[in-house]
Design an enzyme around this catalytic site. Structure first.
Site, mmCIF file in Angstrom:
data_model
loop_
_atom_site.group_PDB
_atom_site.id
_atom_site.type_symbol
_atom_site.label_atom_id
_atom_site.label_comp_id
_atom_site.label_asym_id
_atom_site.label_seq_id
_atom_site.Cartn_x
_atom_site.Cartn_y
_atom_site.Cartn_z
ATOM 1 N N SER A 14 0.840 -1.202 0.000
ATOM 2 C CA SER A 14 0.000 0.000 0.000
ATOM 3 C C SER A 14 0.876 1.255 0.000
ATOM 4 C CB SER A 14 -0.912 -0.010 1.220
ATOM 5 O OG SER A 14 -0.137 -0.127 2.394
ATOM 6 N N GLU A 157 5.942 6.146 9.175
ATOM 7 C CA GLU A 157 5.941 7.014 7.985
ATOM 8 C C GLU A 157 6.650 8.337 8.278
ATOM 9 O OE1 GLU A 157 4.401 7.105 4.772
ATOM 10 O OE2 GLU A 157 4.201 4.943 4.917
#
Ligand code: DGL
Length: 277
Positions: A14, A157
């Site tokens: 993803s 992230e």
């Protein structure tokens, strides 16, 4: 070597997290070429519904199969693996499709002394129950507890991998599981992003808990399938910089910067192709 052997292996995630799996694959299979697609435009998958995840995964896989003629598909995303494998196998019956759930479950069962396993994953992976099923197939006596740790994805992230804030978040998600009288002896990191937080997680749960992820066992599974199907390349090792064609569906500069963290080596924007799927 046949034309089929010479084709790349497609890896899908993803986003960038799947590079933890790519890294293990590069080490395990130095002669292979890889096409890596990160669907950064639609990340995160982990908070989406089942049908949406399946639809996104099929789109991404079609890109790898049709534009890159991949000889095999590795679904590095735990969320996509937990719900999309049957649909992918129906859609692409001519190539092997490998997910990370079964290899991850095997890694946990292999090291767990008493079969007390905690699975940390995204909401969608926990909801689908695929890890619990896979662990019970391997050890029906295992005691499995699962926990969705949604914020771990954002921390990884952002490159926040250690420190007070990270340990505070880890504690908030895991304290009750590890305060129980019978606590897990093994922690399975059932999400591509979580291996980056391993040090902070270990500090919270204690050094007596085994921490495993699916990257290495997935690489081993891919290697076995390549040999069994006669699809392994027989050429000498490729330089790591030439072995991967990187693609992302949005924001290639962020993909490159975060990807370098996951991959453990330099990755620049020019190395990443922006694609629409
Ligand atoms: N790649 C996803 C997984 O391994 C984590 C990120 C997301 O939610 O898309 O579950």
């Amino acid at each position: 070597m046949s034309e089929r052997q010479n084709r790349p292996i497609g890896i899908f995630d993803s986003g960038v997290g799947g590079m933890t799996v790519l890294r293990a694959l590069l080490r395990q299979l130095p002669a292979e070429e890889f096409s890596f697609l990160g669907d950064t435009a639609r990340l995160p998958y982990g908070t989406k519904g089942r049908n949406t995840i399946i639809e996104y995964t099929l789109h991404a896989a079609r890109r790898l199969v049709e534009s890159h003629a991949v000889k095999m598909l590795v679904v590095a995303c735990n969320t996509a693996s937990s719900v999309s494998l049957p649909a992918l196998r129906v859609q692409f019956p001519d190539i092997p499709v490998v997910g990370v759930i079964e290899p991850g479950a095997r890694a946990a069962v292999r090291v767990s002394p008493k079969g007390r396993i905690a699975v940390l994953a995204t909401e969608a992976t926990v909801r689908g129950g695929a890890y619990v099923e896979a662990i019970h197939r391997l050890n029906p006596e295992a005691q499995v507890v699962s926990r969705a740790c949604t914020l771990f994805v954002a921390l990884a992230e952002e490159g926040w991998l250690e420190g007070e804030v990270v340990e505070g978040v880890v504690r908030r998600y895991l304290a009750d599981i590890f305060a129980a009288q019978v606590k897990p002896d093994t922690l399975l990191l059932g999400c591509t992003h979580f291996p980056l937080l391993q040090k902070a997680i270990a500090r919270v749960v204690g050094s007596d808990v085994h921490i495993v992820d699916s990257a290495q066992t997935t690489a081993e599974a891919v290697s076995i399938i390549l040999k069994e199907t006669g699809l392994a390349r027989t050429t000498p090792a490729l330089p790591a910089e030439e072995a991967v064609h990187f693609m992302a569906t949005d924001n290639v500069s962020r993909f490159a910067a975060t990807g370098a963290l996951f991959l453990g080596r330099k990755l620049s924007e020019e190395d990443v192709e922006l694609v629409d799927i």
